[in-house]
Write a protein that holds these residues in place. Structure first.
Motif, short mmCIF file in Angstrom:
data_model
loop_
_atom_site.label_atom_id
_atom_site.label_comp_id
_atom_site.label_asym_id
_atom_site.label_seq_id
_atom_site.Cartn_x
_atom_site.Cartn_y
_atom_site.Cartn_z
N GLU A 121 41.50 47.44 32.55
CA GLU A 121 41.52 48.51 33.63
C GLU A 121 42.76 49.37 33.45
O GLU A 121 42.82 50.57 33.19
N ASN A 122 43.86 49.02 32.98
CA ASN A 122 45.32 49.52 32.67
C ASN A 122 45.12 50.29 31.33
O ASN A 122 45.45 51.40 31.34
N PHE A 123 44.40 49.71 30.55
CA PHE A 123 44.32 50.46 29.16
C PHE A 123 43.37 51.70 29.26
O PHE A 123 43.64 52.66 28.81
N SER A 124 42.21 51.38 29.96
CA SER A 124 41.48 52.53 30.32
C SER A 124 42.06 53.81 30.99
O SER A 124 41.47 54.99 30.89
N ALA A 125 43.06 53.49 31.87
CA ALA A 125 43.56 54.50 32.77
C ALA A 125 44.80 55.14 32.01
O ALA A 125 45.15 56.27 32.52
N SER A 248 33.20 42.51 37.51
CA SER A 248 32.43 43.30 36.81
C SER A 248 31.59 44.25 38.16
O SER A 248 31.36 45.46 37.74
N ASP A 249 31.42 43.52 38.99
CA ASP A 249 30.86 44.60 40.19
C ASP A 249 31.83 45.44 40.64
O ASP A 249 31.12 46.65 40.75
N LYS A 250 33.17 45.33 40.57
CA LYS A 250 34.07 46.31 41.27
C LYS A 250 34.15 47.41 39.99
O LYS A 250 34.57 48.73 40.34
N ILE A 251 34.37 46.94 38.60
CA ILE A 251 34.33 47.96 37.81
C ILE A 251 33.09 48.77 37.83
O ILE A 251 33.32 50.17 37.55
N LYS A 252 31.80 48.17 38.05
CA LYS A 252 30.56 48.96 38.09
C LYS A 252 30.72 49.80 39.18
O LYS A 252 30.45 51.17 39.00
N GLY A 253 31.37 49.52 40.43
CA GLY A 253 31.53 50.53 41.49
C GLY A 253 32.28 51.63 41.38
O GLY A 253 31.98 52.71 41.62
N LEU A 254 33.76 51.47 40.43
CA LEU A 254 34.34 52.49 40.01
C LEU A 254 33.73 53.25 39.20
O LEU A 254 33.89 54.62 39.32
N LEU A 255 33.09 52.89 38.29
CA LEU A 255 32.27 53.68 37.23
C LEU A 255 31.25 54.81 38.17
O LEU A 255 31.29 55.99 37.60
N TRP A 297 34.70 57.66 29.84
CA TRP A 297 34.22 57.13 28.47
C TRP A 297 35.28 55.62 28.28
O TRP A 297 34.75 54.73 27.70
N ASN A 298 36.47 55.80 28.51
CA ASN A 298 37.37 54.67 28.44
C ASN A 298 36.62 53.38 29.23
O ASN A 298 36.99 52.20 28.68
N ILE A 299 36.49 53.72 30.25
CA ILE A 299 35.77 52.46 31.30
C ILE A 299 34.74 51.80 30.31
O ILE A 299 34.56 50.69 30.29
#
Length: 312
Positions: A121-125, A248-255, A297-299
């Motif tokens: 998550e840090n890399f994607s930001a 995974s659910d939290k990342i999907k929610g962020l996306l 795109w990064n996420i």
């Protein structure tokens, strides 16, 4: 106490399958430290314990492997029962030949490996786009001018006190502590007038011009807002009860949020970013839109689709 805890963990671990999470970092004294955590099932519950902290002279995959293997041997644990390893994805950890994970896989071929969600998550930001990157670099220069000099720090603190500011100083930006980035940028925004006065007295007109520029300040507000959102997600993925499914659910929610934000920004609306909305943000709509596209795109790159069925 340490020996007693170690003994208790050892007794609970007898003949149980387990997973490891390992990370190496350099401490304030310049010494490389290897931290290892262990997870296993006890009383029908997933239990997480701190396993060991080892000082490393060399930080190659072989050195990390040897250090962990030696400790597991002392604890009476075998690699055959290790079913998974989570790392930060650095070369010494995941190198295809001499990486730590590769060496463990020679001992236990069925091993499942994962790249830590927090690091991904840090890399994607990290990718900001040129305009926002220049703003962040300028902020770091301002902070270094004040915070790296004790005298300047004291003078700025006195100035803030005399001006009746809500805060008496700035926060220092440190790359390794990425979760502090949103707070650092917010503090700079809140003390913008005090910084203009201070840099005027110190003969730094280039800093004063940036801080007085409304467009530059709007970009600063957006950076503070977006990192605040990203940091909340990162913090929510920490804790003993977190696993691949919940994260995974939290990342999907962020996306999904980012895609919704893109639609609203395309309509010229950035009210979901509170500090940005208070500033004159309309001129930076293209910058916000570009960054949200990069972020999406990064996420998607760092978090490829995970089928929950195989983990349920």
């Amino acid at each position: 106490m340490s020996s007693d805890i170690e003994k208790t963990v050892n007794e609970l671990m007898k003949d149980k399958m387990y997973v490891l999470q390992a990370g190496e970092s350099t401490d304030i004294g310049g010494i490389s430290q290897l931290l290892v955590f262990i997870r296993y099932v006890a009383d029908n519950k997933i239990t997480e314990q701190f396993l060991c902290c080892k000082e490393l002279v060399q930080t190659s995959g072989q050195d990390i492997f040897s250090s962990v293997a030696e400790y597991l041997k002392e604890m009476g644990l075998t690699w055959k029962l290790c079913v998974g390893i989570c790392t930060d994805g650095c070369p010494s950890m995941v190198g295809s030949v001499e990486g730590f994970v590769s060496l463990v896989q020679k001992e236990t071929p069925h091993l499942v490996t994962t790249h830590c969600f927090l690091h991904r998550e840090n890399f994607s930001a990290k990718t900001l786009g040129q305009e926002l990157k220049l703003v962040l670099e300028s902020v770091v220069k301002m902070l270094n001018f004040i915070k790296s000099r004790p005298k300047q720090t004291r003078l700025f603190s006195i100035l803030c006190e005399d001006m009746g500011s809500a805060h008496e100083g700035l926060l220092l930006h440190i790359e390794v502590r990425w979760l502090s980035r949103g707070k650092v940028l917010s503090r700079v925004h809140e003390l913008r007038q005090e910084m203009i006065v201070f840099f005027t007295l110190q003969g730094k007109p280039e800093f004063c011009e940036l801080l007085a520029d409304e467009i530059w300040s709007a970009k600063l507000c957006y950076l503070a807002d977006i990192f605040e959102h990203l940091n909340k997600v990162n913090t929510s993925m920490q804790g003993k009860n977190e696993n691949m499914l919940t994260s995974s659910d939290k990342i999907k929610g962020l996306l999904e949020k980012i895609r919704h934000w893109q639609d609203r920004v395309s309509d010229g609306n950035a009210d979901m970013f509170l500090k940005t909305a208070e500033a004159k943000y309309t001129d930076i709509i293209p910058v916000i839109k570009e960054h949200l596209e990069i972020l999406e795109w990064n996420i998607e790159k760092y978090f490829p689709y995970i089928s929950a069925d195989q983990y349920d």
